[in-house]
Design a protein around this motif. Structure first.
Motif, PDB file in Angstrom:
ATOM      1  N   ARG A   1      28.179  75.466  45.361  1.00  0.00           N
ATOM      2  CA  ARG A   1      26.791  74.909  44.636  1.00  0.00           C
ATOM      3  C   ARG A   1      26.272  75.569  43.257  1.00  0.00           C
ATOM      4  O   ARG A   1      25.507  74.857  42.528  1.00  0.00           O
ATOM      5  CB  ARG A   1      25.765  75.187  45.731  1.00  0.00           C
TER       6      ARG A   1
ATOM      7  N   PRO B   1      27.529  73.271  39.139  1.00  0.00           N
ATOM      8  CA  PRO B   1      27.027  72.635  37.826  1.00  0.00           C
ATOM      9  C   PRO B   1      26.374  73.797  36.915  1.00  0.00           C
ATOM     10  O   PRO B   1      26.501  73.402  35.763  1.00  0.00           O
ATOM     11  CB  PRO B   1      25.798  72.035  38.844  1.00  0.00           C
TER      12      PRO B   1
ATOM     13  N   ARG C   1      35.194  66.627  49.530  1.00  0.00           N
ATOM     14  CA  ARG C   1      33.832  66.859  48.676  1.00  0.00           C
ATOM     15  C   ARG C   1      34.288  67.451  47.264  1.00  0.00           C
ATOM     16  O   ARG C   1      33.610  67.085  46.476  1.00  0.00           O
ATOM     17  CB  ARG C   1      32.932  67.797  49.369  1.00  0.00           C
ATOM     18  N   ALA C   2      35.129  68.380  47.266  1.00  0.00           N
ATOM     19  CA  ALA C   2      35.784  68.740  46.101  1.00  0.00           C
ATOM     20  C   ALA C   2      36.498  68.024  45.079  1.00  0.00           C
ATOM     21  O   ALA C   2      36.086  67.904  44.010  1.00  0.00           O
ATOM     22  CB  ALA C   2      36.339  70.382  46.345  1.00  0.00           C
TER      23      ALA C   2
ATOM     24  N   GLU D   1      35.818  64.652  44.994  1.00  0.00           N
ATOM     25  CA  GLU D   1      34.955  64.003  44.599  1.00  0.00           C
ATOM     26  C   GLU D   1      34.233  64.551  43.346  1.00  0.00           C
ATOM     27  O   GLU D   1      33.958  63.879  42.343  1.00  0.00           O
ATOM     28  CB  GLU D   1      33.674  63.362  45.579  1.00  0.00           C
ATOM     29  N   PHE D   2      34.021  65.641  43.609  1.00  0.00           N
ATOM     30  CA  PHE D   2      33.069  66.376  42.428  1.00  0.00           C
ATOM     31  C   PHE D   2      33.845  66.635  41.242  1.00  0.00           C
ATOM     32  O   PHE D   2      33.274  66.305  40.127  1.00  0.00           O
ATOM     33  CB  PHE D   2      32.658  67.727  43.105  1.00  0.00           C
ATOM     34  N   SER D   3      35.137  67.060  41.398  1.00  0.00           N
ATOM     35  CA  SER D   3      36.082  67.047  40.257  1.00  0.00           C
ATOM     36  C   SER D   3      36.508  66.016  39.583  1.00  0.00           C
ATOM     37  O   SER D   3      36.409  65.754  38.336  1.00  0.00           O
ATOM     38  CB  SER D   3      37.358  67.831  40.581  1.00  0.00           C
TER      39      SER D   3
ATOM     40  N   ALA E   1      34.477  63.383  39.406  1.00  0.00           N
ATOM     41  CA  ALA E   1      33.143  62.880  38.801  1.00  0.00           C
ATOM     42  C   ALA E   1      33.167  63.420  37.413  1.00  0.00           C
ATOM     43  O   ALA E   1      32.407  63.174  36.455  1.00  0.00           O
ATOM     44  CB  ALA E   1      31.943  63.160  39.577  1.00  0.00           C
ATOM     45  N   GLN E   2      33.545  64.709  37.517  1.00  0.00           N
ATOM     46  CA  GLN E   2      33.601  65.716  36.141  1.00  0.00           C
ATOM     47  C   GLN E   2      34.714  65.627  35.297  1.00  0.00           C
ATOM     48  O   GLN E   2      34.871  66.178  34.327  1.00  0.00           O
ATOM     49  CB  GLN E   2      32.980  67.030  36.597  1.00  0.00           C
TER      50      GLN E   2
ATOM     51  N   TYR F   1      41.814  69.264  40.138  1.00  0.00           N
ATOM     52  CA  TYR F   1      41.523  70.129  41.087  1.00  0.00           C
ATOM     53  C   TYR F   1      42.796  70.650  42.051  1.00  0.00           C
ATOM     54  O   TYR F   1      43.746  69.662  42.145  1.00  0.00           O
ATOM     55  CB  TYR F   1      40.665  69.271  42.096  1.00  0.00           C
TER      56      TYR F   1
END
Ligand code: GDP
Ligand code: MG
Length: 175
Positions: free
Chosen positions: A99, A102, A137-138, A140-142, A144-145, A149
């Motif tokens: 968390r 960001p 989840r990780a 998807e986050f990576s 998007a950024q 990963y």
């Protein structure tokens, strides 16, 4: 006799992420092949050097670890300056460390070069039974950024070599 320590490339790699996620262990595993049990994870030097060979080219990696400054949020511009790559690490068994990502990204945005290559690393995969952050989840986050990963275990030496070698390859291809 003059010894010349010759290399084709030199890159500065900086590890960031919350305290306790395993940054020092990853560096120690890669540079020394060791996993320190319990205490004693602080290296106490600014950086470690490891030279690797990729497609016949000598690549010198200067790997910067934080000597505990991350606890005090006092990592400053000087630390990010001139970094060619950042390894942003969290602990897959610690939701809180995920968390906080960001916040780390904001620091990168603020302090790092806009050409820096950032790799997101989920460490401690040997503790799968205590996982709090799913791989999906990780990923998807990576995505998007726009970060690469990888999941690692400094303890079991899983993907640690791959992490640094893949990064070196990418650094060469973008150099
Ligand atoms: P740092 O604060 O990010 O530098 O984290 P450290 O490298 O000091 O590691 C913090 C704690 O996590 C230590 O107790 C390590 O032994 C442990 N640790 C680090 N990497 C791993 C790993 O891959 N698996 C397990 N099980 N423990 C790890
Ligand atoms: Mg440390």
């Amino acid at each position: 006799t003059i010894l010349v320590y010759y290399y084709d490339f030199l890159f500065k790699i900086v590890l960031i992420g919350n305290a306790g996620v395993g940054k020092t262990c990853l560096v120690r595993r890669f540079t020394q092949g060791l996993f320190p049990p319990g205490q004693g994870a602080t290296i106490g030097v600014d950086f470690m050097i490891k030279t690797v060979e990729i497609n016949g080219e000598k690549v010198k990696l200067q790997i910067w670890d934080t000597a505990g400054q991350e606890r005090f949020r006092s990592i400053t511009q000087s630390y990010y300056r001139s970094a060619n790559a950042l390894i942003l690490t969290y602990d897959i068994t610690c939701e809180e460390s995920f968390r906080c990502l960001p916040e780390w990204l904001r620091e990168i945005e603020q302090y790092a070069s806009n050409k820096v290559i950032t790799v997101l690393v989920g460490n401690k995969i040997d503790l799968a039974e205590r996982r709090e952050v799913s791989q999906q989840r990780a990923e998807e986050f990576s995505e998007a950024q726009d970060m690469y990963y990888l999941e690692t275990s400094a303890k079991e030496s899983d993907n640690v070599e791959k992490l640094f070698l893949d990064l070196a390859c990418r650094l060469i291809s973008e150099a």
